[in-house]
Structures are given as structure tokens and as C-alpha cells.
Design a protein around this motif. Structure first.
Motif, PDB file in Angstrom:
ATOM      1  N   GLU A   1       2.233 -47.105  -7.749  1.00 23.02           N
ATOM      2  CA  GLU A   1       3.261 -46.067  -7.723  1.00 23.02           C
ATOM      3  C   GLU A   1       2.732 -44.766  -8.334  1.00 23.02           C
ATOM      4  O   GLU A   1       2.966 -43.675  -7.808  1.00 23.02           O
ATOM      5  N   VAL A   2       1.996 -44.886  -9.422  1.00 18.61           N
ATOM      6  CA  VAL A   2       1.419 -43.712 -10.078  1.00 18.61           C
ATOM      7  C   VAL A   2       0.397 -43.043  -9.153  1.00 18.61           C
ATOM      8  O   VAL A   2       0.388 -41.825  -8.995  1.00 18.61           O
ATOM      9  N   ILE A   3      -0.452 -43.848  -8.537  1.00 18.00           N
ATOM     10  CA  ILE A   3      -1.464 -43.308  -7.621  1.00 18.00           C
ATOM     11  C   ILE A   3      -0.798 -42.654  -6.418  1.00 18.00           C
ATOM     12  O   ILE A   3      -1.181 -41.560  -5.992  1.00 18.00           O
ATOM     13  N   GLY A   4       0.208 -43.296  -5.865  1.00 22.38           N
ATOM     14  CA  GLY A   4       0.924 -42.730  -4.717  1.00 22.38           C
ATOM     15  C   GLY A   4       1.562 -41.391  -5.040  1.00 22.38           C
ATOM     16  O   GLY A   4       1.475 -40.440  -4.266  1.00 22.38           O
ATOM     17  N   ALA A   5       2.189 -41.298  -6.206  1.00 27.51           N
ATOM     18  CA  ALA A   5       2.812 -40.045  -6.619  1.00 27.51           C
ATOM     19  C   ALA A   5       1.763 -38.955  -6.824  1.00 27.51           C
ATOM     20  O   ALA A   5       1.965 -37.795  -6.439  1.00 27.51           O
ATOM     21  N   ALA A   6       0.639 -39.327  -7.410  1.00 27.74           N
ATOM     22  CA  ALA A   6      -0.424 -38.351  -7.652  1.00 27.74           C
ATOM     23  C   ALA A   6      -1.018 -37.843  -6.340  1.00 27.74           C
ATOM     24  O   ALA A   6      -1.244 -36.638  -6.178  1.00 27.74           O
ATOM     25  N   VAL A   7      -1.250 -38.740  -5.405  1.00 29.68           N
ATOM     26  CA  VAL A   7      -1.818 -38.347  -4.106  1.00 29.68           C
ATOM     27  C   VAL A   7      -0.841 -37.455  -3.341  1.00 29.68           C
ATOM     28  O   VAL A   7      -1.228 -36.409  -2.813  1.00 29.68           O
ATOM     29  N   LEU A   8       0.404 -37.852  -3.294  1.00 33.10           N
ATOM     30  CA  LEU A   8       1.410 -37.062  -2.578  1.00 33.10           C
ATOM     31  C   LEU A   8       1.588 -35.684  -3.205  1.00 33.10           C
ATOM     32  O   LEU A   8       1.604 -34.664  -2.505  1.00 33.10           O
ATOM     33  N   SER A   9       1.679 -35.634  -4.518  1.00 35.89           N
ATOM     34  CA  SER A   9       1.838 -34.349  -5.211  1.00 35.89           C
ATOM     35  C   SER A   9       0.620 -33.456  -4.993  1.00 35.89           C
ATOM     36  O   SER A   9       0.757 -32.262  -4.708  1.00 35.89           O
ATOM     37  N   SER A  10      -0.565 -34.016  -5.113  1.00 38.01           N
ATOM     38  CA  SER A  10      -1.793 -33.236  -4.935  1.00 38.01           C
ATOM     39  C   SER A  10      -1.899 -32.675  -3.528  1.00 38.01           C
ATOM     40  O   SER A  10      -2.277 -31.518  -3.340  1.00 38.01           O
ATOM     41  N   ALA A  11      -1.567 -33.490  -2.548  1.00 36.05           N
ATOM     42  CA  ALA A  11      -1.640 -33.030  -1.162  1.00 36.05           C
ATOM     43  C   ALA A  11      -0.652 -31.892  -0.902  1.00 36.05           C
ATOM     44  O   ALA A  11      -1.002 -30.887  -0.261  1.00 36.05           O
ATOM     45  N   MET A  12       0.552 -32.028  -1.410  1.00 38.66           N
ATOM     46  CA  MET A  12       1.557 -30.981  -1.208  1.00 38.66           C
ATOM     47  C   MET A  12       1.190 -29.692  -1.935  1.00 38.66           C
ATOM     48  O   MET A  12       1.388 -28.598  -1.407  1.00 38.66           O
ATOM     49  N   VAL A  13       0.644 -29.801  -3.132  1.00 42.19           N
ATOM     50  CA  VAL A  13       0.236 -28.612  -3.884  1.00 42.19           C
ATOM     51  C   VAL A  13      -0.932 -27.920  -3.184  1.00 42.19           C
ATOM     52  O   VAL A  13      -0.959 -26.695  -3.061  1.00 42.19           O
ATOM     53  N   ALA A  14      -1.897 -28.693  -2.696  1.00 38.71           N
ATOM     54  CA  ALA A  14      -3.034 -28.109  -1.972  1.00 38.71           C
ATOM     55  C   ALA A  14      -2.559 -27.399  -0.707  1.00 38.71           C
ATOM     56  O   ALA A  14      -3.014 -26.292  -0.396  1.00 38.71           O
ATOM     57  N   LEU A  15      -1.632 -28.008   0.011  1.00 37.01           N
ATOM     58  CA  LEU A  15      -1.091 -27.388   1.217  1.00 37.01           C
ATOM     59  C   LEU A  15      -0.349 -26.097   0.866  1.00 37.01           C
ATOM     60  O   LEU A  15      -0.506 -25.077   1.552  1.00 37.01           O
ATOM     61  N   ALA A  16       0.436 -26.115  -0.189  1.00 37.35           N
ATOM     62  CA  ALA A  16       1.166 -24.914  -0.610  1.00 37.35           C
ATOM     63  C   ALA A  16       0.204 -23.786  -0.968  1.00 37.35           C
ATOM     64  O   ALA A  16       0.429 -22.625  -0.613  1.00 37.35           O
ATOM     65  N   ARG A  17      -0.890 -24.105  -1.650  1.00 32.49           N
ATOM     66  CA  ARG A  17      -1.878 -23.090  -2.031  1.00 32.49           C
ATOM     67  C   ARG A  17      -2.542 -22.483  -0.803  1.00 32.49           C
ATOM     68  O   ARG A  17      -2.718 -21.263  -0.712  1.00 32.49           O
ATOM     69  N   VAL A  18      -2.921 -23.323   0.160  1.00 33.61           N
ATOM     70  CA  VAL A  18      -3.571 -22.819   1.376  1.00 33.61           C
ATOM     71  C   VAL A  18      -2.612 -21.924   2.150  1.00 33.61           C
ATOM     72  O   VAL A  18      -2.989 -20.820   2.589  1.00 33.61           O
ATOM     73  N   LEU A  19      -1.390 -22.381   2.329  1.00 34.12           N
ATOM     74  CA  LEU A  19      -0.415 -21.576   3.073  1.00 34.12           C
ATOM     75  C   LEU A  19      -0.106 -20.264   2.356  1.00 34.12           C
ATOM     76  O   LEU A  19       0.040 -19.217   3.008  1.00 34.12           O
ATOM     77  N   ALA A  20      -0.016 -20.291   1.045  1.00 32.06           N
ATOM     78  CA  ALA A  20       0.257 -19.063   0.280  1.00 32.06           C
ATOM     79  C   ALA A  20      -0.906 -18.094   0.397  1.00 32.06           C
ATOM     80  O   ALA A  20      -0.702 -16.886   0.598  1.00 32.06           O
ATOM     81  N   THR A  21      -2.127 -18.594   0.292  1.00 33.80           N
ATOM     82  CA  THR A  21      -3.304 -17.727   0.389  1.00 33.80           C
ATOM     83  C   THR A  21      -3.411 -17.097   1.773  1.00 33.80           C
ATOM     84  O   THR A  21      -3.627 -15.897   1.911  1.00 33.80           O
ATOM     85  N   ARG A  22      -3.241 -17.902   2.794  1.00 30.58           N
ATOM     86  CA  ARG A  22      -3.323 -17.391   4.171  1.00 30.58           C
ATOM     87  C   ARG A  22      -2.176 -16.428   4.467  1.00 30.58           C
ATOM     88  O   ARG A  22      -2.360 -15.394   5.107  1.00 30.58           O
ATOM     89  N   GLY A  23      -0.983 -16.782   4.014  1.00 34.12           N
ATOM     90  CA  GLY A  23       0.167 -15.903   4.255  1.00 34.12           C
ATOM     91  C   GLY A  23       0.016 -14.558   3.562  1.00 34.12           C
ATOM     92  O   GLY A  23       0.346 -13.521   4.134  1.00 34.12           O
TER      93      GLY A  23
END
Length: 82
Positions: free
Chosen positions: A54-76
Motif C-alpha cells: 500500500e505504501v509503495i502503491g501510494a508512492a508510485v501513484l503520487s510520484s507519477a502524478m507530480v511528475a506529470l503535473a510538472r511536465v504539463l506546467a513547464t510545457r504550458g
């Protein structure tokens, strides 16, 4: 606007947009996690016995969403300022 001022503006705007995007991503992850599992995602400060998977799943999901948000913010931001 000069190149130097545009560079500074891009960094400031990009930073603000990234912070907002990361905040929204974390809220989305917490909401989705609660909807699926029925409880809040595990946090580092938690003293309860969360399962390792559960801890690993939460960490992976959170990391992926944060990375996606950073890429979209930078490109936007780059697209907005060009």
C-alpha cells in the motif's frame, strides 16, 4: 520583453504553476485513493501499520502524478510565454 526578463518571468510563472499543479495532483491522488480503498493514502508520518504494498502503491501513484503535473506546467508556461 527582453530575453532576460522573459527568462525570469518564465521561471517565476512556471514555479507558481508547478506548485498549483502539484497541489492539485496530490489532492486528486488522495481523493481517488480514498474512493477506491475507503481510507486516506498512507503518509510518512503515519504510525499505523500500513502494508508495504500500500505504501509503495501510494508512492508510485503520487510520484507519477507530480511528475506529470510538472511536465504539463513547464510545457504550458513555455507555450504561454512564446
Amino acid at each position: 520583453m527582453s530575453d532576460k526578463k522573459q527568462g525570469v518571468a518564465a521561471k517565476v510563472i512556471g514555479g507558481v504553476v508547478t506548485l498549483v499543479g502539484v497541489w492539485a495532483a496530490q489532492k486528486a491522488v488522495a481523493s481517488a485513493w480514498k474512493m477506491v480503498s475507503g481510507h486516506e493514502p498512507p503518509h510518512a508520518e503515519d504510525d499505523d501499520d500500513s502494508r508495504l504494498a500500500e505504501v509503495i502503491g501510494a508512492a508510485v501513484l503520487s510520484s507519477a502524478m507530480v511528475a506529470l503535473a510538472r511536465v504539463l506546467a513547464t510545457r504550458g508556461t513555455a507555450k504561454f510565454l512564446s
